[in-house]
Scaffold this active site. Structure first.
Site, PDB file in Angstrom:
ATOM      1  N   GLY A 115      17.009  -0.880  -5.540  1.00 21.29           N
ATOM      2  CA  GLY A 115      16.842   0.515  -5.957  1.00 21.29           C
ATOM      3  C   GLY A 115      17.038   1.476  -4.788  1.00 21.29           C
ATOM      4  O   GLY A 115      16.791   1.125  -3.641  1.00 21.29           O
ATOM      5  N   ARG A 166      12.703   8.531  -4.621  1.00 19.66           N
ATOM      6  CA  ARG A 166      11.448   9.266  -4.515  1.00 19.66           C
ATOM      7  C   ARG A 166      10.830   9.187  -3.112  1.00 19.66           C
ATOM      8  O   ARG A 166       9.929   9.933  -2.788  1.00 19.66           O
ATOM      9  CB  ARG A 166      10.458   8.750  -5.582  1.00 19.66           C
ATOM     10  CG  ARG A 166      10.876   9.103  -7.008  1.00 19.66           C
ATOM     11  CD  ARG A 166      10.103   8.305  -8.049  1.00 19.66           C
ATOM     12  NE  ARG A 166      10.645   6.970  -8.245  1.00 19.66           N
ATOM     13  CZ  ARG A 166      10.161   6.082  -9.115  1.00 19.66           C
ATOM     14  NH1 ARG A 166       9.101   6.388  -9.843  1.00 19.66           N
ATOM     15  NH2 ARG A 166      10.716   4.893  -9.241  1.00 19.66           N
ATOM     16  N   GLY A 173      19.642  -0.496 -13.192  1.00 20.37           N
ATOM     17  CA  GLY A 173      18.333  -0.814 -13.767  1.00 20.37           C
ATOM     18  C   GLY A 173      17.846  -2.207 -13.392  1.00 20.37           C
ATOM     19  O   GLY A 173      18.620  -3.044 -12.906  1.00 20.37           O
ATOM     20  N   ASP A 196       8.863  -3.598  -4.074  1.00 19.82           N
ATOM     21  CA  ASP A 196       8.059  -2.435  -3.678  1.00 19.82           C
ATOM     22  C   ASP A 196       6.589  -2.587  -4.054  1.00 19.82           C
ATOM     23  O   ASP A 196       5.879  -1.599  -4.203  1.00 19.82           O
ATOM     24  CB  ASP A 196       8.646  -1.145  -4.281  1.00 19.82           C
ATOM     25  CG  ASP A 196       8.579  -1.104  -5.801  1.00 19.82           C
ATOM     26  OD1 ASP A 196       8.248  -2.134  -6.409  1.00 19.82           O
ATOM     27  OD2 ASP A 196       8.864  -0.029  -6.374  1.00 19.82           O
ATOM     28  N   ARG A 202       2.340  -1.527  30.684  1.00 19.47           N
ATOM     29  CA  ARG A 202       3.637  -1.351  30.020  1.00 19.47           C
ATOM     30  C   ARG A 202       4.328  -2.716  29.858  1.00 19.47           C
ATOM     31  O   ARG A 202       3.832  -3.729  30.367  1.00 19.47           O
ATOM     32  CB  ARG A 202       4.485  -0.366  30.822  1.00 19.47           C
ATOM     33  CG  ARG A 202       3.941   1.068  30.720  1.00 19.47           C
ATOM     34  CD  ARG A 202       4.692   2.011  31.624  1.00 19.47           C
ATOM     35  NE  ARG A 202       6.136   1.896  31.455  1.00 19.47           N
ATOM     36  CZ  ARG A 202       7.021   2.261  32.380  1.00 19.47           C
ATOM     37  NH1 ARG A 202       6.616   2.758  33.530  1.00 19.47           N
ATOM     38  NH2 ARG A 202       8.306   2.127  32.143  1.00 19.47           N
ATOM     39  N   ASN A 248      -6.744  -7.054  46.786  1.00 20.08           N
ATOM     40  CA  ASN A 248      -7.411  -5.799  46.459  1.00 20.08           C
ATOM     41  C   ASN A 248      -6.437  -4.670  46.770  1.00 20.08           C
ATOM     42  O   ASN A 248      -6.038  -4.491  47.917  1.00 20.08           O
ATOM     43  CB  ASN A 248      -8.690  -5.650  47.289  1.00 20.08           C
ATOM     44  CG  ASN A 248      -9.554  -4.537  46.734  1.00 20.08           C
ATOM     45  OD1 ASN A 248      -9.043  -3.454  46.442  1.00 20.08           O
ATOM     46  ND2 ASN A 248     -10.827  -4.792  46.571  1.00 20.08           N
ATOM     47  N   ASN A 272       9.694   1.782  43.512  1.00 19.14           N
ATOM     48  CA  ASN A 272      10.625   0.740  43.064  1.00 19.14           C
ATOM     49  C   ASN A 272      12.018   1.271  42.778  1.00 19.14           C
ATOM     50  O   ASN A 272      12.964   0.511  42.674  1.00 19.14           O
ATOM     51  CB  ASN A 272      10.070   0.053  41.806  1.00 19.14           C
ATOM     52  CG  ASN A 272       9.788   1.036  40.690  1.00 19.14           C
ATOM     53  OD1 ASN A 272       9.514   2.214  40.934  1.00 19.14           O
ATOM     54  ND2 ASN A 272       9.859   0.565  39.468  1.00 19.14           N
TER      55      ASN A 272
HETATM   56  C1  UD1 Z   1       9.098  -0.704 -12.822  1.00 17.35           C
HETATM   57  C2  UD1 Z   1       9.063  -1.184 -14.283  1.00 17.35           C
HETATM   58  C3  UD1 Z   1       7.749  -0.774 -14.917  1.00 17.35           C
HETATM   59  C4  UD1 Z   1       6.578  -1.284 -14.099  1.00 17.35           C
HETATM   60  C5  UD1 Z   1       6.704  -0.863 -12.619  1.00 17.35           C
HETATM   61  C6  UD1 Z   1       5.672  -1.556 -11.764  1.00 17.35           C
HETATM   62  C7  UD1 Z   1      11.352  -1.236 -15.191  1.00 17.35           C
HETATM   63  C8  UD1 Z   1      12.363  -0.504 -15.971  1.00 17.35           C
HETATM   64  N1  UD1 Z   1      10.175  -0.617 -14.991  1.00 17.35           N
HETATM   65  O1  UD1 Z   1       9.093   0.728 -12.802  1.00 17.35           O
HETATM   66  O2  UD1 Z   1       7.680  -1.311 -16.236  1.00 17.35           O
HETATM   67  O3  UD1 Z   1       5.366  -0.792 -14.654  1.00 17.35           O
HETATM   68  O4  UD1 Z   1       8.001  -1.234 -12.098  1.00 17.35           O
HETATM   69  O5  UD1 Z   1       5.761  -1.162 -10.415  1.00 17.35           O
HETATM   70  O6  UD1 Z   1      11.563  -2.348 -14.791  1.00 17.35           O
HETATM   71  N2  UD1 Z   1      15.625  -2.113  -8.634  1.00 17.35           N
HETATM   72  C9  UD1 Z   1      16.815  -2.783  -8.414  1.00 17.35           C
HETATM   73  N3  UD1 Z   1      17.926  -2.353  -9.071  1.00 17.35           N
HETATM   74  C10 UD1 Z   1      17.908  -1.316  -9.946  1.00 17.35           C
HETATM   75  C11 UD1 Z   1      16.687  -0.650 -10.162  1.00 17.35           C
HETATM   76  C12 UD1 Z   1      15.562  -1.073  -9.496  1.00 17.35           C
HETATM   77  O7  UD1 Z   1      16.864  -3.739  -7.641  1.00 17.35           O
HETATM   78  O8  UD1 Z   1      18.974  -1.003 -10.501  1.00 17.35           O
HETATM   79  C13 UD1 Z   1      14.418  -2.579  -7.912  1.00 17.35           C
HETATM   80  C14 UD1 Z   1      13.797  -1.523  -7.003  1.00 17.35           C
HETATM   81  O9  UD1 Z   1      14.321  -1.638  -5.703  1.00 17.35           O
HETATM   82  C15 UD1 Z   1      12.311  -1.830  -7.062  1.00 17.35           C
HETATM   83  C16 UD1 Z   1      12.140  -2.535  -8.405  1.00 17.35           C
HETATM   84  O10 UD1 Z   1      13.437  -2.916  -8.860  1.00 17.35           O
HETATM   85  O11 UD1 Z   1      11.921  -2.720  -6.038  1.00 17.35           O
HETATM   86  C17 UD1 Z   1      11.483  -1.643  -9.446  1.00 17.35           C
HETATM   87  O12 UD1 Z   1      12.258  -0.448  -9.605  1.00 17.35           O
HETATM   88  P1  UD1 Z   1      11.585   0.978  -9.640  1.00 17.35           P
HETATM   89  O13 UD1 Z   1      12.663   1.991  -9.769  1.00 17.35           O
HETATM   90  O14 UD1 Z   1      10.602   1.126  -8.556  1.00 17.35           O
HETATM   91  O15 UD1 Z   1      10.837   0.902 -11.051  1.00 17.35           O
HETATM   92  P2  UD1 Z   1       9.507   1.616 -11.489  1.00 17.35           P
HETATM   93  O16 UD1 Z   1       9.808   2.982 -11.961  1.00 17.35           O
HETATM   94  O17 UD1 Z   1       8.474   1.476 -10.456  1.00 17.35           O
HETATM   95 MG    MG Z   2       8.482   0.892  -8.468  1.00 16.71          MG
END
Ligand code: UD1
Ligand code: MG
Length: 466
Positions: free
Chosen positions: A18, A22, A86, A110, A341, A385, A394
């Protein structure tokens, strides 16, 4: 920590592609540190404890940075998700690496507070219940931002709705999904192939496999979490600070229970990779950072900062001292107001006092450098000492040079060593000397001193009209 089972039949997919919009950062979200360790490292260390078949990490935005930070580990597969369409789409990218396993566990990169005991409970329940899909759920006081678990009147799960797609009535539901799933490998990818993207974000949602599995008559289970704080997902810097505070409390409690006294714990920072011995006292306002190791029966602080150092047993680090990439032998006494250091290496029983700076220098057993001194690019032998105001000069403006001082040397106050220079064992240097040439062992060496005069009839000037 309770015994965690091992899962050689399990593939773990960690979603970390992702954008983390945010966070408002040029650093990929999962590399933001929580108590000195990237969020993704916390998650990887946790899942590694399950000893799964393999771990796949899905990266996208900033994948080079993520991979460079984590490095290539033996059981790690890197999977690229070119477009972040997604969480469901992210898992689909793992299809070719999810072979030769019975189950696939999906974890978000995350959620750094997850414990392996919780993942163990999820995997166990999944196995024992014979479910096709099992997820972790939690009841939160403030469920904002999470996917809500929808149930019918009899309490059976019927689906999951994301915050942005939820009606006001659904938003009032406090049971949420953690984003952590365990799914039978033989159904996961057929379910994902049916997931659409007709929702508020136009994304393929992983949670949509839940209603699809139910429609197909599959057994779907939710496992409630004991400590709901584990699922705190970090999406912005406010949540980053919240996650850090929760983890800090956990780490401090773990050290307290293993025999470390921590004064005013809410003022202390102890990062995740730090190790501390028994009967050590950490005083208020102290920060222990990086991979610092502290031995038994030490006393550190108040207000000391120790970053990536090795501190042996029975060492005292007094107030306002700052130590970085240094090592201190047993029974040492550092500070107050001392600065070690990088590459300062002190043998046992060394004393380093107020306003002393030591860099790239080895100091031998029992030597004392107690006041207002700079020792850099140097070796100081045992039992020396070093008087107040001593400086190893240095740096000639272009290059650094060494000062080598033997054992049992006494250096008078305000001495300057113009490096490169060597001082033999047992030498004594008179106060206020400027040492430009090597000094023989033993005897007294001192540079010429300015004449001292006395003017007996001299009078202090007086203020006019005073
Ligand atoms: C997501 C869940 C939600 C859950 C919440 C818990 C979905 C749609 N929603 O929401 O149900 O309650 O986590 O924390 O799954 N990511 C990818 N590729 C993408 C999108 C996201 O690898 O295309 C990864 C992000 O890097 C992240 C994780 O998936 O680590 C979750 O994505 P994020 O956008 O944080 O979803 P939330 O809105 O938190
Ligand atoms: Mg999340």
């Amino acid at each position: 920590m309770s015994q965690v089972m091992h899962y050689p039949e399990l593939m773990v997919c960690v979603l970390a592609a992702g954008k983390g919009k945010r966070m408002r950062s040029s650093l990929p979200k999962v590399l933001h540190p929580v108590l000195g360790k990237a969020m993704l490292e916390h998650v990887l260390h946790t899942v590694e404890e399950l000893r799964p078949h393999k771990i796949a990490v899905v990266t996208g935005d900033g994948s080079d940075k993520v991979r460079a930070h984590i490095g290539d580990l033996a059981n790690l597969e890197w999977v690229i998700q070119d477009k972040q369409l997604g969480t469901g789409h992210a898992v689909r990218q793992c299809e070719s690496v999810c072979t030769d396993v019975e189950d696939v566990m999906i974890v978000c990169g995350d959620t750094p507070l997850l414990r392996c005991e919780t993942l163990d409970a999820l995997a166990r329940h999944h196995r024992e219940s014979g479910a096709k899909v099992t997820f972790l759920s939690a009841v939160l006081d403030d469920p904002f931002g999470y996917g809500r678990v929808l149930r019918d009147r009899d309490g059976n799960i019927v689906g999951i709705v994301e915050e942005r797609d939820a009606t006001d009535e659904q938003k009032a539901i406090r049971e949420v999904t953690s984003g952590i799933y365990c799914v039978k490998q033989d159904v996961l990818f057929t379910l994902l192939a049916k997931v659409g993207n007709r929702n508020a974000q136009g994304e393929y949602y992983l949670p949509d496999i839940v209603p699809l599995a139910l429609d197909a008559g599959m057994n779907v289970q939710a496992v409630h979490m004991n400590d709901v704080r584990e699922i705190v997902g970090v999406n912005n810097r406010k949540q980053l600070a919240e996650a850090e505070a929760i983890l800090q409390q956990r780490i401090i409690e773990d050290w307290q229970l293993s025999g470390v006294t921590i004064e005013q714990p809410h003022t202390v920072r102890i990062e995740a990779s730090v190790r501390i011995g028994m009967d050590t006292v950490i005083r208020a306002g102290t920060q222990l950072l990086g991979s610092t190791v502290i031995g038994d029966e030490c006393c550190v602080g108040p207000y000391a900062v120790i970053d990536n150092c090795w501190i042996d047993d029975a060492v005292q680090v007094h107030a306002f001292s700052h130590l970085q990439d240094a090592s201190v032998g047993s029974d040492g006494r550092i500070g107050p107001f001392a600065r070690l250091r990088p590459e300062a290496q002190l043998d046992s029983k060394v004393h380093v006092g107020n306003f002393v700076e030591i860099k790239k220098a080895v100091v031998g057993e029992g030597s004392k450098i107690n006041h207002l001194t700079y020792i850099g690019d140097a070796t100081v032998g045992a039992g020396c000492n070093i008087g107040a105001g001593t400086i190893t000069c240095n740096y000639d403006g272009a290059n650094k040079h060494q000062t080598i001082i033997g054992d049992d040397v006494f250096v008078g106050s305000n001495t300057k060593f113009i490096a490169p220079v060597r001082v033999g064992d047992g030498a004594t240097i008179g106060a206020d000397s400027i040492i430009t040439r090597d000094v023989s062992p033993g005897g007294l060496t001192l540079s010429a001193r300015p004449d001292q005069r006395h003017l007996p009839n001299w009078r202090r000037p007086r203020k006019k009209g005073g």
